[in-house]
Design a protein around this motif. Structure first.
Motif, PDB file in Angstrom:
ATOM      1  N   MET A  37     -10.377  -2.284   2.549  1.00 54.62           N
ATOM      2  CA  MET A  37      -9.349  -2.370   1.523  1.00 54.62           C
ATOM      3  C   MET A  37      -9.846  -1.771   0.200  1.00 54.62           C
ATOM      4  SD  MET A  37      -6.846  -3.719   3.163  1.00 54.62           S
ATOM      5  CE  MET A  37      -5.706  -4.212   1.897  1.00 54.62           C
ATOM      6  N   TRP A  38     -11.083  -2.075  -0.142  1.00 51.22           N
ATOM      7  CA  TRP A  38     -11.647  -1.501  -1.359  1.00 51.22           C
ATOM      8  C   TRP A  38     -11.792   0.004  -1.242  1.00 51.22           C
ATOM      9  CZ3 TRP A  38     -11.603  -3.764  -5.788  1.00 51.22           C
ATOM     10  CH2 TRP A  38     -11.671  -5.157  -5.882  1.00 51.22           C
ATOM     11  N   TRP A  54      -2.244  -2.674  -6.403  1.00 52.12           N
ATOM     12  CA  TRP A  54      -3.520  -2.937  -5.721  1.00 52.12           C
ATOM     13  C   TRP A  54      -4.180  -4.210  -6.238  1.00 52.12           C
ATOM     14  CZ3 TRP A  54      -5.836  -1.815  -1.436  1.00 52.12           C
ATOM     15  CH2 TRP A  54      -5.450  -0.686  -0.715  1.00 52.12           C
ATOM     16  N   ASP A  55      -4.021  -4.535  -7.509  1.00 53.25           N
ATOM     17  CA  ASP A  55      -4.526  -5.817  -8.007  1.00 53.25           C
ATOM     18  C   ASP A  55      -3.851  -6.970  -7.275  1.00 53.25           C
ATOM     19  OD1 ASP A  55      -6.278  -4.665  -9.746  1.00 53.25           O
ATOM     20  OD2 ASP A  55      -4.902  -4.717 -11.461  1.00 53.25           O
ATOM     21  N   ARG A  92      -2.016   0.796  -9.653  1.00 57.63           N
ATOM     22  CA  ARG A  92      -3.129  -0.131  -9.897  1.00 57.63           C
ATOM     23  C   ARG A  92      -2.657  -1.577  -9.935  1.00 57.63           C
ATOM     24  NH1 ARG A  92      -5.366   3.861 -14.595  1.00 57.63           N
ATOM     25  NH2 ARG A  92      -6.557   5.272 -13.220  1.00 57.63           N
ATOM     26  N   ALA A 117       2.380   1.713  -3.397  1.00 58.06           N
ATOM     27  CA  ALA A 117       1.400   2.227  -4.358  1.00 58.06           C
ATOM     28  C   ALA A 117       1.164   3.724  -4.168  1.00 58.06           C
ATOM     29  CB  ALA A 117       0.092   1.462  -4.230  1.00 58.06           C
ATOM     30  N   LYS A 118       1.084   4.175  -2.937  1.00 59.91           N
ATOM     31  CA  LYS A 118       0.876   5.602  -2.684  1.00 59.91           C
ATOM     32  C   LYS A 118       2.077   6.421  -3.155  1.00 59.91           C
ATOM     33  CE  LYS A 118      -2.272   5.030   1.216  1.00 59.91           C
ATOM     34  NZ  LYS A 118      -2.499   5.234   2.678  1.00 59.91           N
ATOM     35  N   ILE A 151      -2.592  -6.783  -4.269  1.00 63.04           N
ATOM     36  CA  ILE A 151      -3.070  -6.772  -2.889  1.00 63.04           C
ATOM     37  C   ILE A 151      -4.393  -7.523  -2.777  1.00 63.04           C
ATOM     38  CG2 ILE A 151      -3.980  -5.268  -1.076  1.00 63.04           C
ATOM     39  CD1 ILE A 151      -1.909  -3.187  -1.928  1.00 63.04           C
ATOM     40  N   MET A 152      -5.319  -7.283  -3.728  1.00 66.56           N
ATOM     41  CA  MET A 152      -6.634  -7.912  -3.662  1.00 66.56           C
ATOM     42  C   MET A 152      -6.572  -9.412  -3.900  1.00 66.56           C
ATOM     43  SD  MET A 152      -8.598  -5.670  -2.669  1.00 66.56           S
ATOM     44  CE  MET A 152      -8.871  -3.911  -2.593  1.00 66.56           C
ATOM     45  N   GLU A 201      -9.883   1.973   0.516  1.00 67.73           N
ATOM     46  CA  GLU A 201      -8.540   2.546   0.368  1.00 67.73           C
ATOM     47  C   GLU A 201      -8.171   2.696  -1.118  1.00 67.73           C
ATOM     48  OE1 GLU A 201      -6.105   3.689   2.281  1.00 67.73           O
ATOM     49  OE2 GLU A 201      -7.199   3.543   4.176  1.00 67.73           O
ATOM     50  N   TYR A 202      -8.457   1.631  -1.859  1.00 66.88           N
ATOM     51  CA  TYR A 202      -8.167   1.682  -3.300  1.00 66.88           C
ATOM     52  C   TYR A 202      -9.026   2.752  -3.984  1.00 66.88           C
ATOM     53  CZ  TYR A 202      -7.784   0.138  -8.172  1.00 66.88           C
ATOM     54  OH  TYR A 202      -7.575   0.082  -9.534  1.00 66.88           O
ATOM     55  N   GLN A 223       0.831  -1.208   0.000  1.00 70.19           N
ATOM     56  CA  GLN A 223       0.000   0.000   0.000  1.00 70.19           C
ATOM     57  C   GLN A 223       0.866   1.259   0.000  1.00 70.19           C
ATOM     58  OE1 GLN A 223      -3.420   0.176   2.665  1.00 70.19           O
ATOM     59  NE2 GLN A 223      -3.340  -2.048   2.956  1.00 70.19           N
TER      60      GLN A 223
END
Length: 946
Positions: free
Chosen positions: A490-491, A476-477, A473, A459-460, A479-480, A493-494, A456
């Motif tokens: 979590m969603w 995050w894919d 992105r 990504a930031k 991460i999910m 946050e994305y 996370q």
């Protein structure tokens, strides 16, 4: 470095050969002595020696193999060093000590043994520098006065070499800085320093009888001033036994002690007295003395003297080097207060060497390195050491990686599109993910970062600083796909990331996926989607969002209903099983009660037979009254004994056969009679009306009744659950104590009046009444009802004292101590009580409307007991009033002059009171006992006579 290592190896080999030669010479001399003394070595002794050597060698090899597997086994290092020293393996012993010192700080004992061995083997001048280096290493591990003293004394041996005296003084000065403030051991270092300077003074002084020249006199004066300075410096420091030093200075100084020195000495002496209690507690306490050291540290922190704070921390850590919290407190103090680079970094290094398994110490070390501007390579090396330290939980690795990644991120200049620091940061992020997957999960069997915090953050950084939303992105894919798609947070946050750095298309896509996948808070995700479409979407987007959210929520409600039904079925089954267990337990308990009741019935058989015979022979007894007439009085038997004196009309005694069955059932129920059997009722009293909340009723009652006489036994009564039931028996050794105990009747115990009565068996004395209630009207006392439960005795007394003199105030409570909202207030006379009733009745008190009346308690008799049947007509009126009667407040509405003169009230033994029918003056009663009505002339005559 290679040359220096080769030189060291050559020196070690030379020393080993020299040591071997010395051992050979010693063995030869021992053999010669044995031959000279006629002693011969037998074959058995040689065999035993060889066997021991083989066993020791095998143990040494085992320890070395174990250390090759786990180099951080501290105890294994210690055992190996001891065994090698015992065997005299010099080269291997040095190697083992060297290896251990690289991994761990050595204790004072290990360092002193090592130093003494090296000093003994390197007595030649060229080898002194090697020992000096070893001392320097030893002084860095812990602040140990003994090591510094040994270092100074060893350096005195080289004072004859060029610059030797200055070197000795330098070592002494460093020792003073390090441990000169040590309250208990600093004294010996100061004395050694002064002895050294005195020895130099003796060398510069001219022989007796010769006058020194100016140069010699200058040297003497300079040396004397050095000793004066040492005395003054020492006396200004609080140390144990500093009085002896002051006396020595007075004797040594020819000019006496200066006033400034005396002032500083007294000030230090006062400080030493403040610390004496802490030093004494350390002296008598057992290791590890953590509590004593912590109290000492807190004291020094309040005093605020940095050198003294540092020395007490060092003393505590020397004895508690494996306590991470102590190192954390010390390093935190240094980071925030002293901020001296060399001191801070060296302490951090010592902390992680002592407690390498503590992630927090490594994290603080990295921050301290960055704070003091350490080079990048040093920080990276420390981080690599931290990864190899062996943390005890997976989350520790996540935190240490976060600390290092934060450091790398702060090095990057994001104004440049590409840089070496940025590539290193991205490489470190990739490495951290691989490390978590391979090393951490394999070692602990779990992921140390289940929420993917590192990803996370990455990504930031990519989205915010690098403007690379596509990389964010992708992260995050990933991460999910790691099991986080079911969590709403979590969603969201994305979604927030896309709202800040992405576009509405990807925001909508993320929310649609969240509605389908979220399982913990789907309603919240649906609400966010609808809100988003209200702001951003078209009508088609709104319709699609509504359709998807409704479908998802309907399916979710069906799943929840099925789960609730399944849970209800499981709960019902569990309840049925519990009911079966309770029923089986109840049946078992009832069976035990029947057996116990049977035994109790046999135990009281004689007493039951007496009652049975009395009822079988004659159900009515004839007694003579005062007028000589003989009347028959029937006694009715109930479950609890005899009912009163006279049986109600229509009562018929049960037949003998029925009585046998009833008495058998009574014997079964006798187990519920909590009162224990009394051997001697004349020596006992019965205590009741006690509060249920007494914590130790036996001890409290024994203390209260000991003043009445020697107590044989105190027997409080408890329920089957162990709760106190509010009554108790006290058995004295002599009947003389019983009257004294009865005098304690109505004494308050925790806010309730305690009832004390003779101990009488009511089965044998059914007419016995214990308590004597006052049932006549108490004209000087008022009864208050409707009080708020929060009202106290003091508050009520404050309200009532304006109406007269208060003699007593009693709040009525339950046995548990909770208030009933009722109270009795006793005034000095009935006039004051009447005034209080008229003024207080109907008063509002804390939003409660109270009722006040003259105290008129009801009569209490056997008919009032719960479960008893009351007669159809009242045998005796509660209170006889005048012709106008009384109101609710019990106040008469007639003038006092018209009140009928009442006959005195006579009280019977059981506490009930019977009032004679009042008769007015001039009025006569007829034969039926009725009062003649008064005429107008009677009233006029009474008014004129007034």
């Amino acid at each position: 470095m290679a040359a220096s290592s080769n030189a060291e190896k050559t020196q070690l080999q030379d020393m080993e050969e020299e040591d071997a030669g010395m051992e050979e010479r010693e063995m030869e001399s021992d053999e010669e002595e044995e031959e000279g003394m006629g002693i011969e070595n037998t074959d058995d002794e040689e065999d035993d020696t060889s066997e021991d050597e083989k066993e020791n060698e095998a143990e040494i090899q085992r320890l070395e193999e174990q250390l090759s597997i786990n180099a951080f086994d501290y105890n294994c290092h210690v055992d190996l060093i001891k065994l090698l020293k015992q065997e005299g393996e010099l080269f291997r012993l040095r190697k083992a000590r060297q290896k251990m010192s690289e991994l761990f700080p050595l204790t004072e004992e290990i360092w002193l043994d090592w130093l003494k061995d090296e000093i003994r083997l390197t007595e030649e001048e060229p080898n002194r520098e090697k020992v000096y280096d070893l001392f320097e290493r030893a002084t860095k591990d812990y602040i140990c006065p003994d090591i510094w003293l040994e270092y100074a004394q060893y350096s005195i041996g080289g004072m004859g070499s060029p610059g030797g005296i200055d070197k000795v003084r330098s070592i002494f000065e460093r020792a003073m800085t390090a441990v000169g403030l040590h309250m208990t051991k600093g004294q010996m270092l100061w004395e050694a320093y002064r002895e050294f300077e005195n020895a130099i003074l003796s060398t510069v002084q001219p022989p007796p009888g010769r006058i020194p020249n100016p140069e010699e006199q200058e040297l003497v004066n300079t040396q004397v001033e050095r000793i004066h300075t040492l005395f003054r410096r020492q006396l200004a420091i609080p140390l144990m036994e500093m009085e002896t030093t002051y006396a020595e200075y007075e004797e040594w100084s020819e000019q006496g002690v200066a006033d400034t020195v005396v002032h500083q000495y007294k000030k230090a002496l006062q400080q030493m007295e403040k610390c004496r209690a802490f030093e004494e507690s350390l002296l008598v306490s057992e290791p590890p003395k953590l509590a004593e050291y912590q109290a000492y540290i807190d004291f020094e922190l309040k005093e605020g003297d940095p050198p003294r704070i540092q020395i007490i921390f060092e003393r505590a850590l020397a004895e508690n080097c494996l306590v991470p919290d102590m190192w954390t407190k010390f390093t935190t103090y240094l980071d925030r207060q002293l901020k001296i680079k060399d001191l801070v970094l060296s302490t951090h290094e010592r902390a992680v060497r002592n407690c390498p398994w503590t992630m927090g110490l490594w994290k603080s070390y990295l921050l301290a390195l960055e704070r003091h501007g350490a080079d990048h390579q040093t920080v990276s090396d420390v981080f690599e050491k931290a990864l190899n330290a062996g943390f005890i939980q997976a989350t520790d690795y996540v935190e240490i990686w976060q600390a290092y990644l934060d450091y790398l991120r702060r090095r990057v200049d994001f104004s440049k599109e590409s840089s070496k620091e940025l590539e290193e940061l991205r490489s470190a992020f990739s490495r951290s993910l691989d490390y978590m997957k391979q090393d951490v999960e394999e070692r602990f069997g779990e992921s140390g970062d289940p929420s993917c915090i590192i990803m996370q953050i990455w990504a930031k950084i990519e989205a915010l600083h690098c403007k690379n939303i596509q990389k964010a992105r992708e992260l995050w894919d990933s991460i999910m796909t790691k099991g986080n798609a079911k969590y709403a947070n979590m969603w969201l946050e994305y979604y927030n990331l896309e709202r800040s750095y992405g576009d509405p298309v990807h925001c909508r896509k993320a929310l649609h996926r969240a509605v389908q996948c979220t399982s913990d808070y789907p309603e919240h995700v649906c609400e966010v989607l609808l809100t988003f479409e209200r702001v951003e979407g078209s009508l088609e987007d709104w319709d699609l969002a509504v359709q998807k959210t409704e479908t998802r929520l309907n399916r979710l409600n069906e799943q929840r209903a099925k789960a609730a039904e399944k849970e209800a079925n499981l709960a019902r089954q569990e309840e049925e099983r519990s009911e079966q267990r309770r029923k089986a337990k109840a049946d078992k308990k009832a069976q035990k009660k029947v057996q116990k009741g049977t035994r109790a019935g046999e135990k009281r058989k004689a007493e039951q037979d007496d009652y049975q015979d009395a009822w079988n022979e004659d159900s009515a007894s004839k007694r003579h009254r005062g007028n000589g007439d003989q009347t028959t009085e029937e006694h009715m038997e109930t479950e609890t004994g005899l009912f009163g004196r006279n049986a109600p009309p229509g009562y018929k005694p049960a037949p003998p056969g029925a009585k046998k069955a009833q008495q058998g059932a009574a014997a079964t129920q006798s187990q519920n009679d909590d009162r224990p059997e009394l051997r001697n009722d004349n020596n006992s009293v019965f205590i009741s009306n006690l509060t249920y909340t007494l914590e130790e009723p036996e001890a409290q009652l024994r203390t209260m009744f000991e003043t009445c006489g020697p107590i044989k036994q105190v027997r409080p009564v408890f329920s089957n659950k162990g709760n106190f039931k509010g009554y108790c028996y006290v058995q004295f050794e002599s009947p003389v104590s019983v009257p004294e105990a009865l005098k304690l009747d109505r004494r308050e115990v925790e806010g309730r009046p305690m009832f004390v009565s003779p101990c009488v068996d009511k089965n044998k004395n059914p007419d016995f009444k214990v308590f004597k209630y006052n049932t006549s009207m108490e004209k000087h006392k008022i009864f208050i009802s409707g009080l708020p439960f929060s009202c106290t005795k003091e508050q009520l007394e404050e309200i009532c004292k304006s109406h007269g003199t208060i003699k007593d105030v009693r709040l009525v409570t339950y046995r548990s101590g909770k208030p009933k909202g009722l109270a009795y207030v006793e005034f000095a006379n009935e006039t004051q009580a009447s005034q209080a009733v008229l003024k207080m009745d109907g008063m509002d008190l804390e939003n409660n409307k109270i009722s006040v009346a003259i105290s008129n308690p009801p009569r209490r008799n056997m008919m009032d007991k719960p479960g008893s049947s009351k007669p159809t007509t009242d045998m005796m009126p509660r209170q006889v009033y005048g012709s106008r009667g009384r109101g609710r407040t019990q106040l008469s509405l007639l003038p006092r002059s018209l009140h009928r003169q009442s006959a005195p009230v006579s009280k019977v033994e059981n506490g009930t009171a019977a009032e004679q029918i009042p008769a007015t003056a001039g009025a006569s009663a007829d034969t039926a006992g009725e009062t003649k009505a008064l005429s107008n002339s009677d009233f006029a005559r009474m008014l004129l006579n007034k």
